[in-house]
Design a protein around this motif. Sequence first.
Motif, PDB file in Angstrom:
ATOM      1  N   TRP A  50      84.116  75.529  56.035  1.00  0.00           N
ATOM      2  CA  TRP A  50      83.687  75.579  57.427  1.00  0.00           C
ATOM      3  C   TRP A  50      82.559  76.592  57.574  1.00  0.00           C
ATOM      4  O   TRP A  50      82.634  77.718  57.064  1.00  0.00           O
ATOM      5  CB  TRP A  50      84.815  76.020  58.351  1.00  0.00           C
ATOM      6  N   ASN A  51      81.507  76.184  58.298  1.00  0.00           N
ATOM      7  CA  ASN A  51      80.390  77.082  58.621  1.00  0.00           C
ATOM      8  C   ASN A  51      79.697  77.668  57.387  1.00  0.00           C
ATOM      9  O   ASN A  51      78.924  78.623  57.505  1.00  0.00           O
ATOM     10  CB  ASN A  51      80.852  78.237  59.521  1.00  0.00           C
ATOM     11  N   ALA A  52      79.946  77.140  56.216  1.00  0.00           N
ATOM     12  CA  ALA A  52      79.303  77.674  55.010  1.00  0.00           C
ATOM     13  C   ALA A  52      77.816  77.342  55.016  1.00  0.00           C
ATOM     14  O   ALA A  52      77.393  76.304  55.535  1.00  0.00           O
ATOM     15  CB  ALA A  52      79.954  77.096  53.761  1.00  0.00           C
ATOM     16  N   ASP A  53      77.009  78.241  54.472  1.00  0.00           N
ATOM     17  CA  ASP A  53      75.576  78.034  54.350  1.00  0.00           C
ATOM     18  C   ASP A  53      75.288  77.423  52.983  1.00  0.00           C
ATOM     19  O   ASP A  53      75.337  78.106  51.958  1.00  0.00           O
ATOM     20  CB  ASP A  53      74.831  79.365  54.504  1.00  0.00           C
ATOM     21  N   LEU A  54      75.011  76.127  52.968  1.00  0.00           N
ATOM     22  CA  LEU A  54      74.758  75.394  51.728  1.00  0.00           C
ATOM     23  C   LEU A  54      73.360  74.782  51.738  1.00  0.00           C
ATOM     24  O   LEU A  54      73.113  73.764  51.095  1.00  0.00           O
ATOM     25  CB  LEU A  54      75.814  74.308  51.550  1.00  0.00           C
ATOM     26  N   ARG A  58      83.159  71.176  58.003  1.00  0.00           N
ATOM     27  CA  ARG A  58      82.868  71.185  59.429  1.00  0.00           C
ATOM     28  C   ARG A  58      81.868  72.280  59.800  1.00  0.00           C
ATOM     29  O   ARG A  58      82.042  73.444  59.450  1.00  0.00           O
ATOM     30  CB  ARG A  58      84.152  71.385  60.243  1.00  0.00           C
ATOM     31  N   LYS A  59      80.805  71.851  60.494  1.00  0.00           N
ATOM     32  CA  LYS A  59      79.736  72.744  60.979  1.00  0.00           C
ATOM     33  C   LYS A  59      79.041  73.513  59.849  1.00  0.00           C
ATOM     34  O   LYS A  59      78.380  74.523  60.099  1.00  0.00           O
ATOM     35  CB  LYS A  59      80.275  73.702  62.039  1.00  0.00           C
ATOM     36  N   ALA A  60      79.167  73.040  58.623  1.00  0.00           N
ATOM     37  CA  ALA A  60      78.457  73.679  57.515  1.00  0.00           C
ATOM     38  C   ALA A  60      76.968  73.341  57.602  1.00  0.00           C
ATOM     39  O   ALA A  60      76.571  72.340  58.192  1.00  0.00           O
ATOM     40  CB  ALA A  60      79.028  73.207  56.184  1.00  0.00           C
ATOM     41  N   ASP A  61      76.149  74.198  57.022  1.00  0.00           N
ATOM     42  CA  ASP A  61      74.707  73.985  56.993  1.00  0.00           C
ATOM     43  C   ASP A  61      74.331  73.412  55.633  1.00  0.00           C
ATOM     44  O   ASP A  61      74.324  74.122  54.621  1.00  0.00           O
ATOM     45  CB  ASP A  61      73.970  75.311  57.235  1.00  0.00           C
ATOM     46  N   LEU A  62      74.046  72.109  55.608  1.00  0.00           N
ATOM     47  CA  LEU A  62      73.726  71.403  54.363  1.00  0.00           C
ATOM     48  C   LEU A  62      72.298  70.855  54.404  1.00  0.00           C
ATOM     49  O   LEU A  62      71.988  69.864  53.747  1.00  0.00           O
ATOM     50  CB  LEU A  62      74.722  70.274  54.141  1.00  0.00           C
ATOM     51  N   ARG A  63      71.432  71.506  55.139  1.00  0.00           N
ATOM     52  CA  ARG A  63      70.061  71.026  55.238  1.00  0.00           C
ATOM     53  C   ARG A  63      69.392  71.014  53.860  1.00  0.00           C
ATOM     54  O   ARG A  63      69.464  71.986  53.114  1.00  0.00           O
ATOM     55  CB  ARG A  63      69.260  71.897  56.209  1.00  0.00           C
ATOM     56  N   ASN A  64      68.804  69.851  53.553  1.00  0.00           N
ATOM     57  CA  ASN A  64      68.094  69.640  52.282  1.00  0.00           C
ATOM     58  C   ASN A  64      68.992  69.778  51.049  1.00  0.00           C
ATOM     59  O   ASN A  64      68.496  69.952  49.932  1.00  0.00           O
ATOM     60  CB  ASN A  64      66.903  70.601  52.164  1.00  0.00           C
ATOM     61  N   ALA A  65      70.292  69.694  51.236  1.00  0.00           N
ATOM     62  CA  ALA A  65      71.210  69.741  50.094  1.00  0.00           C
ATOM     63  C   ALA A  65      71.215  68.388  49.379  1.00  0.00           C
ATOM     64  O   ALA A  65      70.948  67.343  49.979  1.00  0.00           O
ATOM     65  CB  ALA A  65      72.616  70.086  50.557  1.00  0.00           C
ATOM     66  N   ASP A  66      71.510  68.411  48.098  1.00  0.00           N
ATOM     67  CA  ASP A  66      71.580  67.186  47.294  1.00  0.00           C
ATOM     68  C   ASP A  66      73.039  66.840  47.021  1.00  0.00           C
ATOM     69  O   ASP A  66      73.727  67.534  46.276  1.00  0.00           O
ATOM     70  CB  ASP A  66      70.832  67.392  45.966  1.00  0.00           C
ATOM     71  N   LEU A  67      73.514  65.769  47.672  1.00  0.00           N
ATOM     72  CA  LEU A  67      74.874  65.267  47.470  1.00  0.00           C
ATOM     73  C   LEU A  67      74.846  63.878  46.851  1.00  0.00           C
ATOM     74  O   LEU A  67      75.798  63.109  46.949  1.00  0.00           O
ATOM     75  CB  LEU A  67      75.646  65.235  48.791  1.00  0.00           C
ATOM     76  N   GLY A  68      73.749  63.552  46.192  1.00  0.00           N
ATOM     77  CA  GLY A  68      73.612  62.235  45.593  1.00  0.00           C
ATOM     78  C   GLY A  68      74.702  61.962  44.563  1.00  0.00           C
ATOM     79  O   GLY A  68      75.063  62.836  43.778  1.00  0.00           O
ATOM     80  N   HIS A  69      75.262  60.748  44.607  1.00  0.00           N
ATOM     81  CA  HIS A  69      76.300  60.303  43.669  1.00  0.00           C
ATOM     82  C   HIS A  69      77.598  61.122  43.795  1.00  0.00           C
ATOM     83  O   HIS A  69      78.476  61.027  42.925  1.00  0.00           O
ATOM     84  CB  HIS A  69      75.803  60.366  42.230  1.00  0.00           C
ATOM     85  N   ALA A  70      77.741  61.914  44.835  1.00  0.00           N
ATOM     86  CA  ALA A  70      78.970  62.700  45.018  1.00  0.00           C
ATOM     87  C   ALA A  70      80.117  61.805  45.490  1.00  0.00           C
ATOM     88  O   ALA A  70      79.909  60.784  46.144  1.00  0.00           O
ATOM     89  CB  ALA A  70      78.748  63.828  46.016  1.00  0.00           C
ATOM     90  N   GLU A  71      81.334  62.194  45.138  1.00  0.00           N
ATOM     91  CA  GLU A  71      82.550  61.526  45.612  1.00  0.00           C
ATOM     92  C   GLU A  71      83.058  62.325  46.806  1.00  0.00           C
ATOM     93  O   GLU A  71      83.397  63.506  46.662  1.00  0.00           O
ATOM     94  CB  GLU A  71      83.611  61.497  44.516  1.00  0.00           C
ATOM     95  N   MET A  72      83.094  61.720  47.991  1.00  0.00           N
ATOM     96  CA  MET A  72      83.468  62.477  49.179  1.00  0.00           C
ATOM     97  C   MET A  72      84.369  61.667  50.115  1.00  0.00           C
ATOM     98  O   MET A  72      84.234  61.707  51.329  1.00  0.00           O
ATOM     99  CB  MET A  72      82.226  62.971  49.914  1.00  0.00           C
ATOM    100  N   MET A 114      72.810  68.443  58.443  1.00  0.00           N
ATOM    101  CA  MET A 114      72.496  67.767  57.192  1.00  0.00           C
ATOM    102  C   MET A 114      71.097  67.172  57.216  1.00  0.00           C
ATOM    103  O   MET A 114      70.804  66.202  56.525  1.00  0.00           O
ATOM    104  CB  MET A 114      73.552  66.694  56.906  1.00  0.00           C
ATOM    105  N   THR A 115      70.207  67.774  57.977  1.00  0.00           N
ATOM    106  CA  THR A 115      68.845  67.285  58.061  1.00  0.00           C
ATOM    107  C   THR A 115      68.197  67.272  56.675  1.00  0.00           C
ATOM    108  O   THR A 115      68.239  68.272  55.955  1.00  0.00           O
ATOM    109  CB  THR A 115      68.008  68.175  59.000  1.00  0.00           C
ATOM    110  N   GLY A 116      67.627  66.147  56.301  1.00  0.00           N
ATOM    111  CA  GLY A 116      66.944  66.039  55.018  1.00  0.00           C
ATOM    112  C   GLY A 116      67.850  66.024  53.804  1.00  0.00           C
ATOM    113  O   GLY A 116      67.363  66.073  52.670  1.00  0.00           O
ATOM    114  N   ALA A 117      69.151  65.953  54.011  1.00  0.00           N
ATOM    115  CA  ALA A 117      70.078  65.951  52.882  1.00  0.00           C
ATOM    116  C   ALA A 117      70.001  64.625  52.121  1.00  0.00           C
ATOM    117  O   ALA A 117      69.658  63.580  52.682  1.00  0.00           O
ATOM    118  CB  ALA A 117      71.506  66.183  53.361  1.00  0.00           C
ATOM    119  N   ILE A 118      70.320  64.676  50.840  1.00  0.00           N
ATOM    120  CA  ILE A 118      70.336  63.480  49.996  1.00  0.00           C
ATOM    121  C   ILE A 118      71.788  63.069  49.753  1.00  0.00           C
ATOM    122  O   ILE A 118      72.578  63.850  49.210  1.00  0.00           O
ATOM    123  CB  ILE A 118      69.644  63.749  48.652  1.00  0.00           C
ATOM    124  N   LEU A 119      72.136  61.857  50.194  1.00  0.00           N
ATOM    125  CA  LEU A 119      73.468  61.310  49.960  1.00  0.00           C
ATOM    126  C   LEU A 119      73.371  59.943  49.286  1.00  0.00           C
ATOM    127  O   LEU A 119      74.308  59.140  49.353  1.00  0.00           O
ATOM    128  CB  LEU A 119      74.254  61.196  51.268  1.00  0.00           C
TER     129      LEU A 119
END
Length: 232
Positions: free
Chosen positions: A70-74, A90-104, A114-119
Amino acid sequence: MKTSLFLVLPGCALLAFALGGCRFETSGADCTPAPGADCSGADLRFEDLRNADLQGINLEGANLEHALLWNADLRDANLAGASLNYADFRKADLRNADLGHAEMRRANFHGALMTGAILAHARAGEADFALADLQDARLDSAALEGANLRGADLGGATLRNAGLDGVRLEKAHAKHADFQGAEMSGAHLHGALLEGASWTGGQVCTPGSIGRCITESGDASNVHAGVPVRVR
């Protein structure tokens, strides 16, 4: 005579505990979660990382199932190929993070940035992205069947060839999003803003496309592959 024990601890493997001391082996340069740390492949299941500063961390291939973030800066974090099933972002900062091919599967990203994030190619069935900011995010070929995207901001996001069967998009902001080639059987679109979006067959949704994609040739959202999209 020294006695040795072999134990497995979350995040690290204790290789040699002797009366004279202990030595740890980590999967990355530093398995202690911190900004810019290398925690690739680390086992961080059930870890409590709420409010943690993890900007730029490398978590490629790491196991974060059931972790609390929660609220983590990632921002700018590398989570490519990570296992994030049931994790709480929840409410974490994942802007421009790469989550490609992740299992979620069933992960919680409610209200996350999650602006600009890769999923791309992520497997996120039944995950919760309600109210998340996914502007300009890349979700091409992601498996999002049954995911909750109610009220999410998908402006400018690309979801080409994504699996969106049964997805909840009520009141989502999807202006200028790209849904070309996506599977949307049974998707829920009530109140979704679709103006300027590229629909599954490449048609562009005209102004006034709310809850359905209206094109110059008619309503493109009523039927996809012969299966109705839910607009009520």
